[in-house]
Design a protein around this motif. Sequence first.
Motif, PDB file in Angstrom:
ATOM      1  N   SER A 181       0.868  -1.261   0.029  1.00 36.91           N
ATOM      2  CA  SER A 181       0.067   0.021  -0.094  1.00 36.91           C
ATOM      3  C   SER A 181       0.942   1.238   0.122  1.00 36.91           C
ATOM      4  O   SER A 181       0.656   2.238  -0.796  1.00 36.91           O
TER       5      SER A 181
ATOM      6  N   ARG B  67       1.056   3.809  -3.311  1.00 34.40           N
ATOM      7  CA  ARG B  67       0.573   5.155  -2.742  1.00 34.40           C
ATOM      8  C   ARG B  67       1.716   6.185  -3.426  1.00 34.40           C
ATOM      9  O   ARG B  67       1.268   7.216  -4.128  1.00 34.40           O
ATOM     10  N   SER B  68       3.216   5.834  -3.267  1.00 36.79           N
ATOM     11  CA  SER B  68       4.073   6.906  -3.411  1.00 36.79           C
ATOM     12  C   SER B  68       4.653   6.648  -5.044  1.00 36.79           C
ATOM     13  O   SER B  68       5.315   7.456  -5.286  1.00 36.79           O
TER      14      SER B  68
ATOM     15  N   ASN C 260      -4.269  12.663  -4.155  1.00 36.55           N
ATOM     16  CA  ASN C 260      -3.879  11.361  -3.570  1.00 36.55           C
ATOM     17  C   ASN C 260      -3.585  11.393  -2.383  1.00 36.55           C
ATOM     18  O   ASN C 260      -4.016  10.727  -1.207  1.00 36.55           O
TER      19      ASN C 260
ATOM     20  N   TYR D  69      -5.652  10.252   1.167  1.00 31.51           N
ATOM     21  CA  TYR D  69      -5.041   9.353   2.143  1.00 31.51           C
ATOM     22  C   TYR D  69      -4.917   9.895   3.403  1.00 31.51           C
ATOM     23  O   TYR D  69      -5.135   9.320   4.434  1.00 31.51           O
TER      24      TYR D  69
ATOM     25  N   ILE E 258      -7.108  -0.716  -5.569  1.00 29.77           N
ATOM     26  CA  ILE E 258      -5.912  -0.457  -6.112  1.00 29.77           C
ATOM     27  C   ILE E 258      -5.464  -0.985  -7.366  1.00 29.77           C
ATOM     28  O   ILE E 258      -5.128  -0.472  -8.361  1.00 29.77           O
TER      29      ILE E 258
ATOM     30  N   TRP F  40      -6.244   7.620  -9.662  1.00 32.05           N
ATOM     31  CA  TRP F  40      -4.885   7.746  -8.714  1.00 32.05           C
ATOM     32  C   TRP F  40      -5.147   8.595  -7.557  1.00 32.05           C
ATOM     33  O   TRP F  40      -4.758   8.401  -6.406  1.00 32.05           O
TER      34      TRP F  40
ATOM     35  N   GLY G 219      -6.102   6.525  -3.456  1.00 34.34           N
ATOM     36  CA  GLY G 219      -5.777   7.465  -2.379  1.00 34.34           C
ATOM     37  C   GLY G 219      -6.684   7.007  -1.210  1.00 34.34           C
ATOM     38  O   GLY G 219      -6.156   6.609   0.056  1.00 34.34           O
TER      39      GLY G 219
ATOM     40  N   THR H  57      -5.576   3.166  -0.444  1.00 34.31           N
ATOM     41  CA  THR H  57      -4.268   2.876   0.342  1.00 34.31           C
ATOM     42  C   THR H  57      -4.441   3.803   1.796  1.00 34.31           C
ATOM     43  O   THR H  57      -4.171   3.285   2.673  1.00 34.31           O
TER      44      THR H  57
END
Length: 460
Positions: A45, A49-50, A77, A81, A108, A128, A133, A136
């Motif tokens: 996750s 995310r990154s 995102n 998050y 995802i 995304w 967002g 995750t």
Amino acid sequence: MTDMGTPAAAAVAAAGNTPRPGGSWRRLHRAWLVVAVTFLVLLASAAFRSSLGVLLVPIEDDLGWSRTDTSIAVSLNLLVYGVAAPFAAALLERVGIRRTAAGALLLIAAGCLLTTVMTAPWQLSVLWGLLIGAATGSVALVFGAIVANRWFVARRGLVVGVLGAAWTTGQLIFLPLLAALVDAFGWRAASFAVAGTCALLLPVVVAVLRDRPEDVGLLPYGGQPAEAAEAAGQEQAPPTARAAVGHAVTVLREAFWTRPFLLLAGTFFVCGWTTNGIISSHFVPAAHDHGMGATTAAGLLAVVGIFDIVGTIGSGWLTDRMDPRKLLALYYGLRGLALLAVPALLGPNVDPPLLVVVALFGLDWVATVPPTVVLCREAFGADRGSIIFGWVFAAHMIGASAAAAVSGALRSASGDYTSAWLLAGALAVAAAAASLTLQRRQPPPDALDRALAGESLPTQ
């Protein structure tokens, strides 16, 4: 007498299968399998995310979009998050650990697959920014803490630390691999790889994860039958998701205008701005502007991850022994100096001064968390402090979201990231000064009552 039909009573009956710390092992306690799968979910996750940071330039080059267009997706995102954090516990109570993890992996995977056929910038923002967002954010730090609390009595602190490390280790493992994949096969191949990894994890999650050890007739690791029997007699239905969400909002409303909250949220806003907001999201594109390859730049972020593990453990040790305000001032001050130095150090090659700056980024990346948690607890008490930290963490990700958008806009306007790095450095120095103005001592009861008037804790 305890009803032997309750889950906790069933766990008491199965206590003979529960290994005790220091005793002999007849078989591995399921709690360790649960924590291993949870670690993989958190690892993936955090990495997914990154990972948009290494995809920005290839997406822009392929689809003809501007840095402002893609930065909006990064900003959304990070925002979604972070805002999900205070409400994640409510979702987990209502839906459960296994369903939450499985649902997040499905979202995802779907989001990544759909990005391969997108044709407009708003689609990247929706897929995304919003979809991934939210997914995750549902399996982040709160998710790991709940797993540890439910499945462990002994070794709980160790497990919390291990699961917390997964948040950073995700980028350590995956970003260089994804960058290499992008270089070799294009950004769509990286999206397919993320979706495929989610698909591989999904059956493992369904097979191993359970909401509580009682669901499979076990005690938590290190738990005793007498404790389970007592808990069985005191069990009450958990609060509804609606009540949990309402309580989180009430705590925010009543604490919002207090000086401790504004300072803690403000400094953590800057923390998010100067880490996830500019470094995670824009370091690789900024290095690309200076002629550095994406794989090399992603490798430097992996170095950040390595030093972050050391820095986070060290910060926890120091927080028990030093004034947390001074630690925060030190961390933000060093980070500010490092950020101010970046424009002069970025180039096609990795020189020793840049490695020093990267190491500084890593050492204080999450090092700000232990002293911030302590200060939240001191200012608002043990119970309220945990909820307050959830909102302070939300401020962290709001800062990251703002930085992702602002940094992208500054680059589009000026043609480089110099002004973005200087702004981030100045904010970090300001946060260092603000940290020293935080109050150490807990306010007197009447002050707390005024700050958090009318609050009642949910029934446990």
